[in-house]
Design a protein around this motif. Structure first.
Motif: not given
Length: 397
Positions: A136-147, A164-168
């Motif tokens: 899910x692009x929105x969910x993974x964007x959220x995960x990245x924005x919170x880095x 988490x490493x390759x996709x997110x």
């Protein structure tokens, strides 16, 4: 906001870890959280559990007297007011670490940063049924924005770590794999002294599963596989036991009735005594379409049960195909039924695979190893963030 205050204030100088979870109710993640709190040395860290929505009687399984419990009663949707509630609570509690769990809680790492919480940990225990591959692009964007707001992402399987490493695309330096652990003293093989379940029969082969009755567990496929198994092995006394409750219970019961299986399928409901229930099974089956490292499977293998499971998430890391169990594709009832047949016909095979599973758990998935890893992580973050603590020596040493 509702709160259960601790009965005592032992180790008040130990750093506080605030665990943020969507809801505290019966489940594998929730069991793991409670076991971690109960088993972690009390002198190292204090704990508080914050539920975004609410908690049930399951919270009574927390046996430490110094654990505070809070419910924020988050309504559906964005609920910006919940961020404000959490901000105020964290300012009052002043934890050293906020530990969030799964997608439903990850956005609050930013709130914790704003509230001045020195360290933030986020654990990924599995993916949602609506997004089993985690694409899910929105969910993974959220995960990245919170880095920037999360000091360490903790996946519980190699599969989740790789995703988490390759996709997110979470930076490798922020990833730390910690395998789930199980209490090998409580979960073991053997007879149940004085315990007799309705499905028990000395001549029956009992296929059991434990999990919430919801889409991600796909118990429909397991029921269909059992239906096929009954037709393929008409001379065998077969039983199927589904332990757990959830939104799909009524539809699953209707499916059992429609197939005429009501005389050999039991819906055992949510059980607090999972360890002795496991000992009433002959085999453990899991039909999930997505998993991390399922706690119930760890418990089953510790109980020396052979496993037939879908090959999803971290399960292929845990179950050695052909050694401690058999793995099948998800959604394939015929394949699952065929995988169970050899165990029904050869009980010695079932015992060998069960013993191999127990050995695997003792080798890599013990509760002691998991607790040591979490204490070491907390110690490292407290040292890095210069969180005050009474003792200079880290708890992990």
């Amino acid at each position: 906001m509702s709160v259960a205050l601790p009965a005592a204030s032992a180790c008040v100088e130990a750093p506080l870890v605030a665990h943020l979870i969507y809801r505290l109710d019966i489940g594998g993640l929730e069991t793991l959280l409670v076991d971690t709190i109960n088993r972690m040395p009390a002198g190292c860290y204090r704990h508080a559990v914050i539920c975004l929505t609410d908690y049930t009687d399951f919270a009574q399984r927390i046996t430490r007297p110094d654990v505070a419990l809070f419910a924020l009663h988050k309504p559906p949707g964005l609920a910006l007011g919940t961020h404000a509630d959490l901000f105020r609570l964290l300012r009052r509690l002043r934890p050293a670490i906020l530990h969030t769990y799964n997608l439903g809680a990850i956005e609050y790492a930013a709130t914790a940063w704003a509230a001045g919480v020195p360290a933030r940990v986020h654990a990924e225990h599995g993916r949602d049924a609506r997004d089993p591959q985690g694409l899910n692009p929105k969910h993974n964007l959220l995960r990245r924005l919170l880095v920037p707001f999360i000091d360490r992402y903790v996946p519980v399987s190699h599969d989740l770590r790789g995703w988490l490493e390759s996709t997110v695309r979470i930076p490798k330096r922020k990833l730390q794999l910690i395998d789930n652990g199980v209490d090998t003293e409580r979960f073991h093989a053997g007879a149940n002294a004085g315990v007799a379940e309705a499905w028990q029969d000395p001549d029956a082969f009992v296929i059991g599963t434990v999990g919430r009755l919801q889409d991600v567990k796909d118990q429909v496929t397991l029921i269909d596989a059992f239906d096929i198994l009954r037709r393929d092995l008409p001379g065998e006394r077969l039983r199927l036991v589904l332990v757990g409750d959830g939104p799909l219970r009524a539809s699953l019961e209707a499916r059992v009735q429609a197939a005429g299986l009501q005389d050999s399928v039991w819906f055992a409901g949510a059980r607090a005594d999972v360890a002795p229930v496991m000992r009433s099974f002959s085999l453990f089956a899991l039909s999930s379409i997505a998993e991390g490292t399922p706690v119930t499977m760890l418990e089953a293998m510790a109980s020396e049960l052979p496993v037939v499971s879908t090959a999803v998430g971290g399960i292929p890391e845990l179950v050695a195909h052909g050694n401690s169990g058999t793995l099948v594709p998800s959604g394939d009832a015929r394949a699952m039924a065929a995988a169970i047949v050899p165990y029904v016909r050869d009980r010695a095979l079932a015992r060998r695979h069960g013993a191999a599973g127990r050995a695997r758990i003792e080798q890599k998935y013990s509760m002691r190893a998991m607790l040591a890893a979490y204490v070491a992580l907390y110690d490292e973050l407290c040292h890095t963030k210069k969180t005050p603590r009474k003792a200079i020596t880290p708890c992990a040493e």
